[in-house]
Each structure stands twice: as C-alpha cells, then as structure tokens.
Design a protein around this motif. Structure first.
Motif, PDB file in Angstrom:
ATOM      1  N   ALA A 162       0.857  -1.183   0.000  1.00  0.00           N
ATOM      2  CA  ALA A 162       0.000   0.000   0.000  1.00  0.00           C
ATOM      3  C   ALA A 162       0.883   1.220   0.000  1.00  0.00           C
ATOM      4  O   ALA A 162       1.971   1.214   0.547  1.00  0.00           O
ATOM      5  N   GLY A 163       0.424   2.297  -0.590  1.00  0.00           N
ATOM      6  CA  GLY A 163       1.283   3.459  -0.779  1.00  0.00           C
ATOM      7  C   GLY A 163       1.110   4.541   0.253  1.00  0.00           C
ATOM      8  O   GLY A 163       1.134   5.723  -0.085  1.00  0.00           O
ATOM      9  N   ALA A 164       0.923   4.177   1.514  1.00  0.00           N
ATOM     10  CA  ALA A 164       0.673   5.185   2.536  1.00  0.00           C
ATOM     11  C   ALA A 164       1.939   5.887   2.965  1.00  0.00           C
ATOM     12  O   ALA A 164       3.051   5.417   2.753  1.00  0.00           O
ATOM     13  N   LEU A 165       1.730   7.033   3.666  1.00  0.00           N
ATOM     14  CA  LEU A 165       2.821   7.798   4.273  1.00  0.00           C
ATOM     15  C   LEU A 165       3.869   8.194   3.263  1.00  0.00           C
ATOM     16  O   LEU A 165       5.068   8.215   3.554  1.00  0.00           O
ATOM     17  N   VAL A 192       3.793   1.134   1.947  1.00  0.00           N
ATOM     18  CA  VAL A 192       3.670   0.586   3.285  1.00  0.00           C
ATOM     19  C   VAL A 192       3.351  -0.892   3.160  1.00  0.00           C
ATOM     20  O   VAL A 192       2.381  -1.274   2.521  1.00  0.00           O
ATOM     21  N   LEU A 193       4.160  -1.726   3.791  1.00  0.00           N
ATOM     22  CA  LEU A 193       3.930  -3.154   3.737  1.00  0.00           C
ATOM     23  C   LEU A 193       2.759  -3.511   4.629  1.00  0.00           C
ATOM     24  O   LEU A 193       2.704  -3.123   5.784  1.00  0.00           O
ATOM     25  N   ARG A 231       3.229  -0.907   8.122  1.00  0.00           N
ATOM     26  CA  ARG A 231       4.582  -0.389   8.310  1.00  0.00           C
ATOM     27  C   ARG A 231       5.218   0.025   6.994  1.00  0.00           C
ATOM     28  O   ARG A 231       5.066  -0.651   5.977  1.00  0.00           O
ATOM     29  N   GLN A 232       5.983   1.116   7.043  1.00  0.00           N
ATOM     30  CA  GLN A 232       6.846   1.449   5.920  1.00  0.00           C
ATOM     31  C   GLN A 232       7.978   0.426   5.849  1.00  0.00           C
ATOM     32  O   GLN A 232       8.364  -0.163   6.861  1.00  0.00           O
ATOM     33  N   PRO A 233       8.552   0.218   4.653  1.00  0.00           N
ATOM     34  CA  PRO A 233       9.637  -0.765   4.538  1.00  0.00           C
ATOM     35  C   PRO A 233      10.821  -0.496   5.458  1.00  0.00           C
ATOM     36  O   PRO A 233      11.456  -1.433   5.936  1.00  0.00           O
TER      37      PRO A 233
END
Length: 686
Positions: free
Chosen positions: A63-66, A70-71, A161-163
């Motif tokens: 997902a492309g959050a933040l 984002v995993l 979480r971000q990578p």
C-alpha cells in the motif's frame, strides 16, 4: 433490586468477572433472550467428501501510505505479518521464542508477559490525535473533545509499516462504551445526559493514527497531528455499495436515495485487504435500535421494542425505527465496512454484497483464479459461517479497480457433515478415529447476480441474510467469530467462542463440528479447501482445539498433544498468524469460565507440535484480548485491551490499567484513576 433486574437482566446470571452492565451494552443481553435462530437446521446432511491438499501462498501486498509503500503487516482479527486477512509475508521470519507464562487469577489487575519481554501502551482512550484536540481530562469530558481523541473499547487492530520500519499507520475499531466506568452513577441533568450520549456517539467507530519510532524493532509512539490521522464516528458519512444500494429496503426519510449512511456501529473484528484498505465488521448493531419488534425479520436479528442502553433514540429519530420514516434504519447496519487509511478525506463504504448479519469481521484473500474471497462469521449462538467470492478479478497495482471488488459477487453459507456423527453424544469425547472431522459444502445464497433462495429476491437475501441461510440449510455453529486463512497452508481457521445453549431442550443438539453440550469453553475449526482454489464449493474440516482447562476435568482436545502440557485456554475470539505459520488466539470470557484473566496464546499447527497451546500474555482485570497482531520479524506482538475494569464503577474502579506504577498493580500518583482501553505493544526488554 427488581428495578435493577429490569435494567440488567443478566444480573445474577453472569459467571466469574463478566459484568451484567457489559452484557447490556455490548450485545443487548443476548444470553438472557430467546435464541434468534429457530430454524430446523439442527442436523448434518450427507455430503460427498473431496480430496484436498495444500494451497500456494500469496505474495506480499503493498500500500502506498505515508508517501511511501507501506507493507501490509496485518493481523487476523488484527492479524500478523500475514495480514489480517492473510495479506503480507508468506515466507520465513523470526521464531519469536518465549517461555510460556502461567495463567493469572481473574482477581488480579496486571498485564503479564514472558520473561525477557516488556510492554507499553501505544495509545489510550482519550489520547488526542489532532493538534487542536485537548489532552484527556477524565473529570471533564465533552463530545467535541472525544471527536478528536482516541475512542473507547478498541477492538480490531492493524499496523501498516513502511519498509524502513520507522513509520507506520495504526487502524483500530471502537466497539462500544462502558458508561458506568466513564461517569458517576448519581443522577445528572437532562443537558448532562444529552452530552454524555453525544460523547458515546463520538467514542465509537474507528481511528487511524500515524506511528513513528527511531528504528525497526523499537516501541512505537503515535503522532499527534499526523496528516493521515482520522476519527470515524456516528457523524461520518458512508456509501452503500452492492445490490441493496438505492433499494426500498434501505431508504429513509433522511436518505430517500438509500445510498448513504451516517456512522458505523458495534465494530468488532476486521481485516486488511490485499490492496491495503481496512475492513471492519458491524456486529451487535441491534442493541442500538428500538423497533416494533413484531416482525419475523426483527426477531431473527434480535431487534425489539425496548429502550436501548445508549438511549440515542431520545435525540436522534433514526434510532427509533417504530415509525414509517425510519423503519429501514436498522437495515442500514450489520455490514462489512471498508475504509482507506491512506486518504483521511475518503468516504468509507458499506458492502451489502457480503450480507447483513452480526459480522465479527472479514478477511480477504486472492484465489489462484484472481477472484477475491472473503470469509466472515455471524457472532450469535446457532448462527452461521459465510464466504463471499467476487465477480471480478484482482488486478495487481490497480488499487482503484481493486477497491470495487467487494461490490459484486456470490455469497455462500457453510454446511458441515461429520465422519463420526453417530458417536457424538455431547460429552466432547473424541471419536474412535481419533479426531473430530468431516466434509462440507458452501451453499449458494446469491449466485451470478441472482438469488437461489426460493421466494427471496437478491435484495431480500442480502438484507435478511440470516433468513436466507436458514432456508438454505446451513449448519448452526457455536458463535463463529474470527475467520482467518493461513497463507502457509491455505487452511482456514474459525474461532467458535462458546454456546451455553447447545444441546439444551428445544435447541440444536451437539454435532461433530460442535461436539459439546453447553459449550462454555469454545473450540477452533480448521477448514481445508481444494488446492489453490478458495473459490471451491466443497471442503474438508477438522477441529484443532476443544478449549478448556484440563486440570479442572473439562473435556478438552488438543489435536493429540498431551493435555497436561498445554496452557489452559477458554473462549477463543480473534485469530492471527506469525510468519512461521503458527496460530495465535486471543480470548474473551476466560474469567467467566475457568477463572483466569483473558490472554494471548500461540498454537502449533504442524507435526508433533500441533495443538500445543502456550500462553504469551495475560490481560488486566476484567479485560478482553482483542486485535492480536504478530510481528515476529521484530519479536513484537500487539493487542487491543478492551473493557479493563468492566466490573467496577466510577470512583470504585476494579482496574487502573494501563497507568500503573512500574507496570505493577498500584495506580501511579497523579495519574488518571480509571481504566483506559488501550492498544499495547509487547517487545523484547533491553
């Protein structure tokens, strides 16, 4: 006492530490009322068995959050790094070793974790999530403040979480409130009572909040004023999707189009989709409405003509469905809702294609043929297990398309048959073949856009799904709660929390999938569908656990693992997986049944470790364990601690969680002297 008994019909009938007040507020005193399901579906039908085997695992969902990918590190009902619905890693990760803790007596108010681990709250009821929201003031609450603060009784939990592991998003449900803990019992003025009802309206729903930390593996802190922070309350507009949208079944005086609904109620478990959105189940919605209570449909859904615990009908006419203007308002609740955590301005959706009932949650996976499949349980005694299969197929990297996949599809309900049915006598004794098992089929309710239930249209099937499933001949279950697919094996696990009415006069008898009369401790069902095809309409099944405390002579079953070597476990509720494929179970009701605080448990599923139950955490006094989330690649676990101190009252609290001194059992001077539902992180101690 008689007046109090009218208000609290479960008074004197609860067991252990379960509060009669909570019975009233959480599930509208369901256990004191007649069973909603009076259909004749009391037996197994013969079903031809089919050969099943392992299913290949999915890849990683992004997902492309933040402002970065984002995993999806989901949970089961709050799952784990597999995703709440099974999204995320399917490979290997940390082993997350620990020494199991001993069960904690239900009279003890503490949060317990294994040696070598520590814990802290990430966010608590009342913590401000917006810069303009005030700090929490227990003695001076107001509705405007609560709308900008973390809600009450957190349940489903997800952390995206971000990578790089330094930033993330926390998403959480807020199921209901405990007024007797939040406010004094002394009479209040009419204006004060109205303000409290508005506080309650702003304390339910959902929260999205940004997280941050210095490096991977360290505890998280929430970001006050984060750009993606959001509260979903009873004032939030939702879009209705699917065949019911715009139909006469959901039109009201306030919404003559039948396309939009304000608010979401009774949000319990949930799921994380492969495209990175969050699903939430509207469970005990019936207790918020007053209806005439005379129709078959009302009775089947537990709706009645009595003042509600929240009293919202006193101010908002849509919660009084006795008149023509709002008779359809209850039909607009009881669905799976979907929220995009990456867009705080987006309009959440209510998906009518997945049916209307007391959804514990929903977990979505992608089948080998590209269609998405959602599993969901109806959390009511003697109700059913469901599966939805999308009409259209998942498209990688096409989020906009994928966010429409739950709008159309086929809806099924489960029917089970046992291999040793003649041996089942309600005692829980294991059949001669050494296990509880059999075969089953998914009975269609809606297929290819058409109803297959005689005398019911598609719209009627989806608004009165329980009645349609009755007609289809579904198997009555012992309160199906969380339903989780395991991406390591393709098997699906169903938590059946309990059913004390099983086998009583006039009720469905024990069967092989629900083998105990007066099933107080609950059990876990394991379903195996055809290899690579979660859209299959047949399956095999077996019981993984018959829960209980073997030391107290409860008839239990742990898939052959020695009963004297397991942790006692009762009332399984929410499920999750770690990257090793182990099952994690959170419980709700253990104090009432086995006298121990609820907890979080790890269960082996393979080989000689199959059925090995190990307790990892114990909740504070009176609290339920919700939203288990396992990040074993970081040796971290997360839970939503719901209704701590539920058996207390304002000024006489039975818990002071989480504001303890040194995480002991004494409240810290100057701290808020009241329990606060909280999201807790468990991590390795320095």
């Amino acid at each position: 006492m008689n007046d109090l008994k009218k208000l609290l019909p479960m008074l004197g009938h609860t067991r252990g530490k379960r509060s009669a007040v909570t019975c009233s507020l959480k599930c509208d005193n369901a256990c004191s009322k007649a069973v909603c399901n009076t259909s004749a579906n009391n037996y197994f039908r013969d079903i031809a068995s089919t050969e099943f085997s392992r299913r290949s695992a999915l890849g990683i969902g992004l997902a492309g959050a933040l402002s970065a990918a984002v995993l999806v590190q989901g949970n089961g009902q709050g799952q784990n790094s597999q995703g709440n619905n099974g999204v995320g890693h399917s490979g290997k990760g940390g082993k997350f070793g620990f020494t199991p803790i001993a069960p904690v007596d239900a009279s003890v108010d503490s949060f317990n974790v294994p040696a070598g681990f520590d814990w802290s709250p990430i966010i608590r009821w009342g913590d401000p999530i917006f810069n303009e929201a005030p700090d929490f003031d227990f003695a001076n609450q107001n509705a405007a403040a609560q709308a900008g603060q973390f809600g009450y009784n957190n349940d489903y939990l997800e952390i995206l979480r971000q990578p790089n592991g330094k930033k993330g998003l926390l998403v959480c449900n807020h199921e209901y409130v405990n007024p007797q803990i939040m406010f004094p019992a002394a009479p209040a003025s009419a204006a004060e009572e109205a303000e409290r009802r508005n506080i309650f309206r702003n304390a339910v729903g959902m929260t999205v909040v940004e997280l941050e930390r210095k490096k991977k593996g360290q505890p998280w802190s929430y970001v006050r004023g984060g750009g993606l922070n959001r509260r979903v309350t009873m004032d939030t507009e939702f879009e209705l999707t699917g065949p019911l949208a715009g139909s006469d079944f959901v039109k009201t005086a306030a919404d003559p189009t039948g396309t939009k609904v304000f608010g979401t109620l009774g949000n319990c478990s949930g799921g994380t989709t492969p495209w990175g959105t969050i699903l939430s189940g509207e469970e005990n919605f019936n207790g918020f409405f007053r209806t005439n209570g005379t129709s078959v449909e009302d009775r089947r859904y537990g709706l009645g003509n009595a003042a509600t615990g929240m009293g919202w009908e006193l101010e908002d006419p849509r919660f009084d469905a006795r008149g023509e203007d709002y008779r359809n308002e209850p039909n607009r609740f009881g669905y799976i809702v979907e929220i995009d955590p990456e867009d705080p301005n987006s309009t959440p959706k209510k998906h009518t294609s997945l049916g209307r009932f007391k959804h514990e949650g929903a977990n979505v996976i992608v089948a080998d043929n590209g269609k998405v499949v959602a599993y969901s349980g109806d959390d009511e005694r003697f109700d059913y297990l469901y599966k939805f299969v999308s009409k259209n197929k998942y498209k990688k990297n096409n989020r906009a398309h994928n966010m429409t996949l739950l709008n159309e599809g086929d809806l099924y309900v489960a029917q089970f048959a046992g291999n040793s049915a003649v041996e089942i006598d309600g005692s829980g004794t294991v059949p001669a073949d050494g296990k509880f098992d059999g075969s089953g089929q998914w009975l269609p309710l809606v297929l290819n856009g058409k109803s297959v239930i005689a005398g019911m249209s598609v719209q009627e099937v989806l608004v009165y799904t329980r009645l349609a499933a009755d007609k289809a001949g579904a198997t009555k279950m012992d309160r199906c709660e969380d339903v989780q697919p395991n991406l390591q094996t393709g098997k699906v696990y169903v938590a059946c929390t309990n059913n004390t009415k099983r086998g009583l006069p006039g009720q469905a008898a024990a069967d092989e999938a629900n083998p105990r009369t007066e099933n107080r401790d609950g059990h876990v069902v394991e379903i195996t569908e055809r290899r690579g095809d979660s859209t299959a309409t047949t399956f095999n099944w077996s019981l993984l656990l018959l829960c209980g405390d073997p030391a107290k002579n409860t008839q239990t079953y742990f898939s052959g693992f020695p009963a004297d070597k397991v942790s006692p476990i009762s009332c399984p509720d929410n499920l999750a997986f770690d990257t090793q494929g182990n099952l994690w179970i959170s419980t709700d009701g253990a104090p009432s049944v086995i006298g121990y605080n609820d907890g979080l448990f790890k269960v082996g599923l393979e080989g000689r470790n199959r059925g090995n139950v190990q307790q990892f955490a114990s909740m504070p006094r009176d609290a339920e364990t919700c939203g288990p989330l396992i990040h074993d690649d970081e040796s971290m676990a997360f839970v939503a601690v719901q209704h701590p101190g539920e058996d207390g009252s304002y000024g006489a609290h039975s818990s002071f969680f989480p504001d303890y001194v040194a995480q002991g059992s004494t409240p810290a001077p100057g701290k808020v002297r009241a329990p606060r539902p909280s999201v807790v992180q468990i991590f390795q101690a320095n």
